[in-house]
Design a protein around this motif. Structure first.
Motif, PDB file in Angstrom:
ATOM      1  N   ILE A 112     -57.362-113.972 -26.385  1.00 62.33           N
ATOM      2  CA  ILE A 112     -56.490-113.160 -25.539  1.00 62.33           C
ATOM      3  C   ILE A 112     -57.265-111.980 -24.962  1.00 62.33           C
ATOM      4  N   LYS A 113     -58.109-111.375 -25.824  1.00 58.73           N
ATOM      5  CA  LYS A 113     -58.903-110.239 -25.325  1.00 58.73           C
ATOM      6  C   LYS A 113     -59.831-110.676 -24.200  1.00 58.73           C
ATOM      7  N   SER A 114     -60.454-111.842 -24.363  1.00 58.36           N
ATOM      8  CA  SER A 114     -61.376-112.295 -23.318  1.00 58.36           C
ATOM      9  C   SER A 114     -60.615-112.636 -22.043  1.00 58.36           C
ATOM     10  N   LEU A 115     -59.401-113.160 -22.163  1.00 52.19           N
ATOM     11  CA  LEU A 115     -58.599-113.435 -20.966  1.00 52.19           C
ATOM     12  C   LEU A 115     -58.236-112.136 -20.255  1.00 52.19           C
ATOM     13  N   HIS A 116     -57.880-111.113 -21.023  1.00 49.45           N
ATOM     14  CA  HIS A 116     -57.585-109.813 -20.414  1.00 49.45           C
ATOM     15  C   HIS A 116     -58.788-109.290 -19.643  1.00 49.45           C
ATOM     16  N   ARG A 117     -59.966-109.455 -20.270  1.00 49.99           N
ATOM     17  CA  ARG A 117     -61.198-108.974 -19.618  1.00 49.99           C
ATOM     18  C   ARG A 117     -61.450-109.727 -18.327  1.00 49.99           C
ATOM     19  N   GLU A 118     -61.163-111.040 -18.356  1.00 54.74           N
ATOM     20  CA  GLU A 118     -61.359-111.855 -17.148  1.00 54.74           C
ATOM     21  C   GLU A 118     -60.442-111.396 -16.031  1.00 54.74           C
ATOM     22  N   VAL A 119     -59.188-111.116 -16.384  1.00 54.52           N
ATOM     23  CA  VAL A 119     -58.243-110.641 -15.366  1.00 54.52           C
ATOM     24  C   VAL A 119     -58.737-109.326 -14.767  1.00 54.52           C
ATOM     25  N   ASP A 120     -59.201-108.457 -15.646  1.00 57.79           N
ATOM     26  CA  ASP A 120     -59.734-107.176 -15.198  1.00 57.79           C
ATOM     27  C   ASP A 120     -60.888-107.380 -14.219  1.00 57.79           C
ATOM     28  N   ASP A 121     -61.820-108.231 -14.629  1.00 60.05           N
ATOM     29  CA  ASP A 121     -62.998-108.498 -13.825  1.00 60.05           C
ATOM     30  C   ASP A 121     -62.616-109.122 -12.481  1.00 60.05           C
ATOM     31  N   LEU A 122     -61.683-110.083 -12.516  1.00 59.03           N
ATOM     32  CA  LEU A 122     -61.265-110.747 -11.282  1.00 59.03           C
ATOM     33  C   LEU A 122     -60.568-109.771 -10.343  1.00 59.03           C
ATOM     34  N   SER A 123     -59.735-108.883 -10.890  1.00 60.35           N
ATOM     35  CA  SER A 123     -59.058-107.940 -10.007  1.00 60.35           C
ATOM     36  C   SER A 123     -60.057-106.959  -9.412  1.00 60.35           C
ATOM     37  N   ASP A 124     -61.111-106.660 -10.181  1.00 63.76           N
ATOM     38  CA  ASP A 124     -62.204-105.834  -9.654  1.00 63.76           C
ATOM     39  C   ASP A 124     -62.834-106.499  -8.435  1.00 63.76           C
ATOM     40  N   ARG A 125     -63.219-107.765  -8.623  1.00 65.95           N
ATOM     41  CA  ARG A 125     -63.884-108.498  -7.552  1.00 65.95           C
ATOM     42  C   ARG A 125     -62.980-108.664  -6.340  1.00 65.95           C
ATOM     43  N   LEU A 126     -61.706-108.982  -6.615  1.00 67.88           N
ATOM     44  CA  LEU A 126     -60.765-109.157  -5.511  1.00 67.88           C
ATOM     45  C   LEU A 126     -60.589-107.862  -4.735  1.00 67.88           C
ATOM     46  N   SER A 127     -60.579-106.732  -5.447  1.00 66.28           N
ATOM     47  CA  SER A 127     -60.375-105.467  -4.749  1.00 66.28           C
ATOM     48  C   SER A 127     -61.541-105.173  -3.816  1.00 66.28           C
ATOM     49  N   TYR A 128     -62.773-105.518  -4.251  1.00 64.05           N
ATOM     50  CA  TYR A 128     -63.928-105.331  -3.378  1.00 64.05           C
ATOM     51  C   TYR A 128     -63.821-106.210  -2.147  1.00 64.05           C
ATOM     52  N   LEU A 129     -63.468-107.483  -2.393  1.00 59.35           N
ATOM     53  CA  LEU A 129     -63.392-108.429  -1.285  1.00 59.35           C
ATOM     54  C   LEU A 129     -62.309-108.049  -0.290  1.00 59.35           C
ATOM     55  N   ILE A 130     -61.118-107.721  -0.830  1.00 61.02           N
ATOM     56  CA  ILE A 130     -60.000-107.462   0.074  1.00 61.02           C
ATOM     57  C   ILE A 130     -60.230-106.180   0.857  1.00 61.02           C
ATOM     58  N   SER A 131     -60.867-105.213   0.226  1.00 64.36           N
ATOM     59  CA  SER A 131     -61.084-103.957   0.944  1.00 64.36           C
ATOM     60  C   SER A 131     -62.073-104.138   2.073  1.00 64.36           C
ATOM     61  N   SER A 132     -62.880-105.173   1.976  1.00 64.66           N
ATOM     62  CA  SER A 132     -63.882-105.358   3.016  1.00 64.66           C
ATOM     63  C   SER A 132     -63.356-106.178   4.184  1.00 64.66           C
ATOM     64  N   MET A 133     -62.141-106.687   4.038  1.00 60.12           N
ATOM     65  CA  MET A 133     -61.588-107.425   5.166  1.00 60.12           C
ATOM     66  C   MET A 133     -60.187-106.932   5.485  1.00 60.12           C
ATOM     67  N   ASP A 134     -59.727-107.268   6.644  1.00 60.52           N
ATOM     68  CA  ASP A 134     -58.404-106.870   7.081  1.00 60.52           C
ATOM     69  C   ASP A 134     -57.343-107.520   6.189  1.00 60.52           C
ATOM     70  N   VAL A 135     -56.285-106.796   5.931  1.00 58.94           N
ATOM     71  CA  VAL A 135     -55.286-107.290   4.971  1.00 58.94           C
ATOM     72  C   VAL A 135     -54.581-108.531   5.478  1.00 58.94           C
ATOM     73  N   THR A 136     -54.250-108.566   6.758  1.00 60.53           N
ATOM     74  CA  THR A 136     -53.503-109.714   7.288  1.00 60.53           C
ATOM     75  C   THR A 136     -54.322-110.983   7.190  1.00 60.53           C
ATOM     76  N   THR A 137     -55.590-110.864   7.505  1.00 61.20           N
ATOM     77  CA  THR A 137     -56.410-112.070   7.453  1.00 61.20           C
ATOM     78  C   THR A 137     -56.566-112.562   6.017  1.00 61.20           C
ATOM     79  N   SER A 138     -56.655-111.623   5.062  1.00 63.27           N
ATOM     80  CA  SER A 138     -56.796-112.057   3.678  1.00 63.27           C
ATOM     81  C   SER A 138     -55.540-112.773   3.214  1.00 63.27           C
ATOM     82  N   GLN A 139     -54.390-112.288   3.654  1.00 64.51           N
ATOM     83  CA  GLN A 139     -53.151-112.955   3.288  1.00 64.51           C
ATOM     84  C   GLN A 139     -53.109-114.349   3.876  1.00 64.51           C
ATOM     85  N   ALA A 140     -53.596-114.463   5.098  1.00 62.48           N
ATOM     86  CA  ALA A 140     -53.609-115.785   5.724  1.00 62.48           C
ATOM     87  C   ALA A 140     -54.462-116.748   4.927  1.00 62.48           C
ATOM     88  N   GLU A 141     -55.604-116.259   4.460  1.00 62.66           N
ATOM     89  CA  GLU A 141     -56.483-117.130   3.695  1.00 62.66           C
ATOM     90  C   GLU A 141     -55.856-117.545   2.383  1.00 62.66           C
TER      91      GLU A 141
END
Lengths: 84, 212
Positions: A48-77
């Motif tokens: 469970i701890k490792s899954l929590h860490r994965e979620v944390d890490d993934l949300s980190d990565r997603l935040s970098y990616l989404i901030s670098s692109m327009d929100v509407t286009t990311s939603q479309a993807e």
């Protein structure tokens, strides 16, 4: 343990335990009855701890990616991946 | 299990996107940290909504709803249902009980360790019988587990086990969904995004409206 609480049978508890055992990432699966209850609990905790860490890490990565692109286009993807 | 997972995928994505949309419209996230927190919040809420009504989903939504910074996002997602859900889920008495129990845990652990130290000093481990040790170990581990699973402190025995099972399955599904999302956004960011026609974006925008 109070017996009045155990309206659930021993067999059902064993079934739950074996299901949990089956879920855990089996790097070492040697025999079904090898896992004691304490070991199972410990492995579940670390899983469970490792899954929590994965979620944390993934949300980190997603935040970098989404901030670098327009929100509407990311939603479309994202919706495109839904339809796949 | 497969049927519930199928439902879960669509519901999860819908809720997750809604959450992101709401948190973006409420406050233009200034920092990446804020965006990360809003993503995490949306993901957890989406997981809880996708699973439906279980003990841990209630506890998770309650826990998330009590933090000040999350309230506006939750209101945006739930709309009219926010008041009803918060009234139903939050129960301050429950948390008081939990706090009292936590104090009990600390004193229990202290006495257990003291007992072990005493027996070790006297040079014999026979004082504490193996079954007692095993049970103590199990109790300790299950207490850790109870802290990890939302709402776990209030459960015992087999109900705790079934909740843990459910929670682990949902967590795994959440991780898988977020991974595939990440792969999708990664692919799109490298390719030419201008190829998406404007009309399809408008169509997909209406998809985000929160519907029962």
């Amino acid at each position: 343990m109070t017996t009045s609480r155990s309206s659930i049978t021993e067999a059902e508890i064993n079934e739950l335990i074996s299901k949990l055992h089956a879920l855990l990432p089996e790097a070492r699966r040697r025999g079904t009855h090898r896992a004691s209850a304490a070991k199972l609990l410990k492995e579940t905790c670390s899983y469970i701890k490792s899954l929590h860490r994965e979620v944390d890490d993934l949300s980190d990565r997603l935040s970098y990616l989404i901030s670098s692109m327009d929100v509407t286009t990311s939603q479309a993807e994202i919706i495109r991946s839904l339809l796949r | 299990m497969h049927v519930t997972k199928e439902f879960k995928k669509k519901t999860f994505l819908k809720q997750f996107l809604l959450g992101l949309h709401v948190s973006n419209s409420i406050s233009n996230p200034i920092s990446i940290e804020q965006r990360k927190n809003s993503i995490k919040l949306s993901a957890d809420l989406a997981m809880a909504f996708a699973r439906g009504r279980t003990h841990w989903t209630h506890a998770l939504i309650t826990k998330l709803g009590q933090k000040e910074e999350n309230k506006s996002t939750l209101k945006g997602i739930l709309g009219r249902r926010y008041q009803i859900l918060m009234a139903r889920y939050s129960c301050p008495l429950l948390y008081q009980k939990v706090q009292r129990r936590k104090k009990g845990v600390r004193s229990y652990r202290f006495s257990y360790n003291a007992q072990k130290r005493r027996s070790a000093l006297k040079g014999s481990c026979v004082r504490v019988s193996p079954s007692v040790v095993a049970r103590n170990l199990e109790n300790r581990r299950s207490k850790v587990l109870k802290r990890l699973v939302p709402g776990g402190e209030l459960l015992k025995g087999s109900s705790l086990l079934s909740e843990v099972l459910d929670y682990v399955i949902s967590l795994k599904a959440q991780v898988d969904m977020m991974k595939s999302l990440w792969r999708a956004t990664q692919v799109s960011s490298s390719s030419n995004v201008e190829l998406i026609p404007k009309c399809s974006i408008a169509k997909e925008g209406s998809f985000l409206h929160y519907s029962k």
